[in-house]
Design a protein around this motif. Structure first.
Motif, PDB file in Angstrom:
ATOM      1  N   LYS A   1     -15.191   4.896 -10.189  1.00 54.95           N
ATOM      2  CA  LYS A   1     -15.257   4.455  -8.793  1.00 54.95           C
ATOM      3  C   LYS A   1     -15.176   2.934  -8.695  1.00 54.95           C
ATOM      4  CE  LYS A   1     -17.795   8.268  -6.689  1.00 54.95           C
ATOM      5  NZ  LYS A   1     -19.032   8.667  -5.991  1.00 54.95           N
ATOM      6  N   ARG A   2     -15.882   2.245  -9.584  1.00 51.68           N
ATOM      7  CA  ARG A   2     -15.832   0.777  -9.581  1.00 51.68           C
ATOM      8  C   ARG A   2     -14.423   0.281  -9.905  1.00 51.68           C
ATOM      9  NH1 ARG A   2     -21.033   1.041 -11.916  1.00 51.68           N
ATOM     10  NH2 ARG A   2     -20.160   0.897 -14.003  1.00 51.68           N
ATOM     11  N   ALA A   3     -13.770   0.918 -10.870  1.00 53.46           N
ATOM     12  CA  ALA A   3     -12.423   0.501 -11.258  1.00 53.46           C
ATOM     13  C   ALA A   3     -11.429   0.706 -10.111  1.00 53.46           C
ATOM     14  CB  ALA A   3     -11.969   1.266 -12.503  1.00 53.46           C
ATOM     15  N   VAL A   4     -11.550   1.823  -9.416  1.00 55.48           N
ATOM     16  CA  VAL A   4     -10.661   2.104  -8.284  1.00 55.48           C
ATOM     17  C   VAL A   4     -10.916   1.100  -7.164  1.00 55.48           C
ATOM     18  CG1 VAL A   4     -10.131   3.788  -6.467  1.00 55.48           C
ATOM     19  CG2 VAL A   4     -10.310   4.529  -8.849  1.00 55.48           C
ATOM     20  N   ALA A   5     -12.179   0.811  -6.864  1.00 51.31           N
ATOM     21  CA  ALA A   5     -12.512  -0.162  -5.820  1.00 51.31           C
ATOM     22  C   ALA A   5     -11.977  -1.541  -6.190  1.00 51.31           C
ATOM     23  CB  ALA A   5     -14.021  -0.211  -5.607  1.00 51.31           C
ATOM     24  N   HIS A   6     -12.107  -1.900  -7.454  1.00 53.76           N
ATOM     25  CA  HIS A   6     -11.592  -3.192  -7.919  1.00 53.76           C
ATOM     26  C   HIS A   6     -10.070  -3.251  -7.766  1.00 53.76           C
ATOM     27  CE1 HIS A   6     -10.232  -6.174 -10.909  1.00 53.76           C
ATOM     28  NE2 HIS A   6     -11.298  -6.829 -10.499  1.00 53.76           N
ATOM     29  N   GLU A   7      -9.391  -2.171  -8.101  1.00 54.02           N
ATOM     30  CA  GLU A   7      -7.930  -2.128  -7.999  1.00 54.02           C
ATOM     31  C   GLU A   7      -7.485  -2.259  -6.546  1.00 54.02           C
ATOM     32  OE1 GLU A   7      -3.909  -1.904  -8.942  1.00 54.02           O
ATOM     33  OE2 GLU A   7      -5.645  -2.362 -10.161  1.00 54.02           O
ATOM     34  N   ARG A   8      -8.183  -1.588  -5.638  1.00 53.90           N
ATOM     35  CA  ARG A   8      -7.831  -1.687  -4.214  1.00 53.90           C
ATOM     36  C   ARG A   8      -8.003  -3.114  -3.724  1.00 53.90           C
ATOM     37  NH1 ARG A   8     -11.159   3.703  -2.609  1.00 53.90           N
ATOM     38  NH2 ARG A   8      -9.501   5.216  -3.055  1.00 53.90           N
ATOM     39  N   ALA A   9      -9.123  -3.726  -4.084  1.00 57.03           N
ATOM     40  CA  ALA A   9      -9.379  -5.112  -3.674  1.00 57.03           C
ATOM     41  C   ALA A   9      -8.339  -6.044  -4.275  1.00 57.03           C
ATOM     42  CB  ALA A   9     -10.787  -5.539  -4.090  1.00 57.03           C
ATOM     43  N   ARG A  10      -7.966  -5.801  -5.523  1.00 59.35           N
ATOM     44  CA  ARG A  10      -6.957  -6.615  -6.183  1.00 59.35           C
ATOM     45  C   ARG A  10      -5.599  -6.456  -5.492  1.00 59.35           C
ATOM     46  NH1 ARG A  10      -2.764  -6.665  -8.708  1.00 59.35           N
ATOM     47  NH2 ARG A  10      -2.609  -4.430  -8.908  1.00 59.35           N
ATOM     48  N   THR A  11      -5.271  -5.251  -5.071  1.00 59.08           N
ATOM     49  CA  THR A  11      -4.002  -5.017  -4.376  1.00 59.08           C
ATOM     50  C   THR A  11      -3.975  -5.773  -3.051  1.00 59.08           C
ATOM     51  OG1 THR A  11      -3.687  -2.861  -5.420  1.00 59.08           O
ATOM     52  CG2 THR A  11      -2.503  -3.252  -3.351  1.00 59.08           C
ATOM     53  N   ALA A  12      -5.068  -5.714  -2.306  1.00 56.56           N
ATOM     54  CA  ALA A  12      -5.123  -6.444  -1.033  1.00 56.56           C
ATOM     55  C   ALA A  12      -4.985  -7.944  -1.274  1.00 56.56           C
ATOM     56  CB  ALA A  12      -6.434  -6.135  -0.309  1.00 56.56           C
TER      57      ALA A  12
ATOM     58  N   LEU B   1       5.864  -3.885  -2.232  1.00 54.45           N
ATOM     59  CA  LEU B   1       4.791  -4.877  -2.165  1.00 54.45           C
ATOM     60  C   LEU B   1       5.128  -6.001  -1.194  1.00 54.45           C
ATOM     61  CD1 LEU B   1       3.760  -5.097  -5.919  1.00 54.45           C
ATOM     62  CD2 LEU B   1       2.335  -4.263  -4.034  1.00 54.45           C
ATOM     63  N   ASN B   2       6.357  -6.470  -1.255  1.00 57.07           N
ATOM     64  CA  ASN B   2       6.752  -7.557  -0.358  1.00 57.07           C
ATOM     65  C   ASN B   2       6.814  -7.093   1.092  1.00 57.07           C
ATOM     66  OD1 ASN B   2       7.079 -10.054  -1.868  1.00 57.07           O
ATOM     67  ND2 ASN B   2       8.598  -8.921  -3.026  1.00 57.07           N
ATOM     68  N   ALA B   3       7.294  -5.893   1.328  1.00 55.87           N
ATOM     69  CA  ALA B   3       7.310  -5.365   2.705  1.00 55.87           C
ATOM     70  C   ALA B   3       5.885  -5.205   3.226  1.00 55.87           C
ATOM     71  CB  ALA B   3       8.053  -4.033   2.744  1.00 55.87           C
ATOM     72  N   ALA B   4       5.009  -4.688   2.393  1.00 60.54           N
ATOM     73  CA  ALA B   4       3.608  -4.529   2.799  1.00 60.54           C
ATOM     74  C   ALA B   4       2.958  -5.883   3.027  1.00 60.54           C
ATOM     75  CB  ALA B   4       2.842  -3.731   1.746  1.00 60.54           C
ATOM     76  N   ALA B   5       3.251  -6.852   2.181  1.00 57.68           N
ATOM     77  CA  ALA B   5       2.679  -8.195   2.323  1.00 57.68           C
ATOM     78  C   ALA B   5       3.128  -8.844   3.623  1.00 57.68           C
ATOM     79  CB  ALA B   5       3.067  -9.064   1.126  1.00 57.68           C
ATOM     80  N   ARG B   6       4.413  -8.732   3.930  1.00 60.24           N
ATOM     81  CA  ARG B   6       4.924  -9.319   5.173  1.00 60.24           C
ATOM     82  C   ARG B   6       4.298  -8.646   6.398  1.00 60.24           C
ATOM     83  NH1 ARG B   6      10.327  -8.920   2.248  1.00 60.24           N
ATOM     84  NH2 ARG B   6      10.536 -10.994   1.349  1.00 60.24           N
ATOM     85  N   THR B   7       4.152  -7.337   6.320  1.00 58.78           N
ATOM     86  CA  THR B   7       3.546  -6.596   7.425  1.00 58.78           C
ATOM     87  C   THR B   7       2.083  -6.982   7.592  1.00 58.78           C
ATOM     88  OG1 THR B   7       5.080  -4.764   7.036  1.00 58.78           O
ATOM     89  CG2 THR B   7       3.116  -4.278   8.337  1.00 58.78           C
ATOM     90  N   ALA B   8       1.370  -7.085   6.481  1.00 56.94           N
ATOM     91  CA  ALA B   8      -0.050  -7.453   6.548  1.00 56.94           C
ATOM     92  C   ALA B   8      -0.239  -8.873   7.066  1.00 56.94           C
ATOM     93  CB  ALA B   8      -0.691  -7.285   5.174  1.00 56.94           C
ATOM     94  N   ARG B   9       0.696  -9.737   6.775  1.00 57.06           N
ATOM     95  CA  ARG B   9       0.597 -11.104   7.312  1.00 57.06           C
ATOM     96  C   ARG B   9       0.689 -11.073   8.839  1.00 57.06           C
ATOM     97  NH1 ARG B   9       0.669 -16.387   6.019  1.00 57.06           N
ATOM     98  NH2 ARG B   9       1.943 -17.795   7.253  1.00 57.06           N
ATOM     99  N   LEU B  10       1.524 -10.203   9.367  1.00 59.60           N
ATOM    100  CA  LEU B  10       1.656 -10.070  10.823  1.00 59.60           C
ATOM    101  C   LEU B  10       0.477  -9.327  11.451  1.00 59.60           C
ATOM    102  CD1 LEU B  10       5.443  -9.109  11.033  1.00 59.60           C
ATOM    103  CD2 LEU B  10       4.397 -11.305  11.629  1.00 59.60           C
TER     104      LEU B  10
ATOM    105  N   VAL C   1      -6.506  -1.957   3.142  1.00 55.26           N
ATOM    106  CA  VAL C   1      -6.048  -1.729   1.766  1.00 55.26           C
ATOM    107  C   VAL C   1      -7.209  -1.935   0.792  1.00 55.26           C
ATOM    108  CG1 VAL C   1      -4.536  -2.582  -0.082  1.00 55.26           C
ATOM    109  CG2 VAL C   1      -3.622  -2.253   2.223  1.00 55.26           C
ATOM    110  N   ALA C   2      -7.955  -3.010   0.982  1.00 53.01           N
ATOM    111  CA  ALA C   2      -9.068  -3.319   0.081  1.00 53.01           C
ATOM    112  C   ALA C   2     -10.118  -2.209   0.076  1.00 53.01           C
ATOM    113  CB  ALA C   2      -9.711  -4.643   0.468  1.00 53.01           C
ATOM    114  N   GLU C   3     -10.331  -1.583   1.221  1.00 50.91           N
ATOM    115  CA  GLU C   3     -11.328  -0.525   1.345  1.00 50.91           C
ATOM    116  C   GLU C   3     -10.772   0.854   1.004  1.00 50.91           C
ATOM    117  OE1 GLU C   3     -12.571  -1.105   5.376  1.00 50.91           O
ATOM    118  OE2 GLU C   3     -13.288  -3.130   4.925  1.00 50.91           O
ATOM    119  N   GLY C   4      -9.470   0.928   0.741  1.00 50.42           N
ATOM    120  CA  GLY C   4      -8.867   2.199   0.373  1.00 50.42           C
ATOM    121  C   GLY C   4      -8.478   3.076   1.546  1.00 50.42           C
TER     122      GLY C   4
END
Length: 141
Positions: free
Chosen positions: A19-30, A70-79, A87-90
């Motif tokens: 659970k900790r590893a998955v939470a860390h991965e989500r936070a890292r992705t965000a 990733l780039n499409a998601a990043a651009r969308t999240a910036r907007l 994303v960070a919270e899953g």
């Protein structure tokens, strides 16, 4: 990084560690999305001899199949910054953000983000298709 065998962990320890590893991965992705979005917005890839953010990411060793998403998601999240904590919270995954992107508008973003938590790609796509057909807002289920 060395990964050691985990057979010594109890079932409970294994579950908590996973659970900790998955939470860390989500936070890292965000966090990765936030950095990609800002790097792209500043067009810093141009000073590095790349004509696009995608080219820069691939040259830096990122997975060529993942870079466009990733780039499409990043651009969308910036907007729509509410995507970063989702994303960070899953509540959202990168693929869901990409599917939502063409439908997000300032007046519906919160509603669409709230309607998509913890859904598979097809489960995110279904309400979007229904919304498109009916031209009515999607409600969280």
């Amino acid at each position: 990084m060395t990964i050691r065998p985990l057979s010594h962990l109890s079932d409970q320890e294994l579950l908590l560690s996973l659970k900790r590893a998955v939470a860390h991965e989500r936070a890292r992705t965000a966090e990765e999305l936030a950095y990609l979005a800002e790097y792209d917005a500043r067009r810093l890839y141009l000073a590095r001899g790349c004509s696009s953010m995608e080219e820069y990411c691939i040259k830096k060793g990122m997975d060529e199949d993942e870079v466009p998403k990733l780039n499409a998601a990043a651009r969308t999240a910036r907007l729509f910054p509410a995507i970063f904590p989702a994303v960070a919270e899953g509540r959202l995954h990168v693929e869901a953000v990409v599917l939502l992107a063409p439908h997000l508008m300032p007046d519906n973003a919160d509603e669409l983000i709230a309607a998509a938590p913890h859904r598979t790609e097809s489960a995110v796509d279904q309400p979007l298709a229904e919304r498109q057909r009916a031209r009515v807002p999607v409600l969280a289920v």
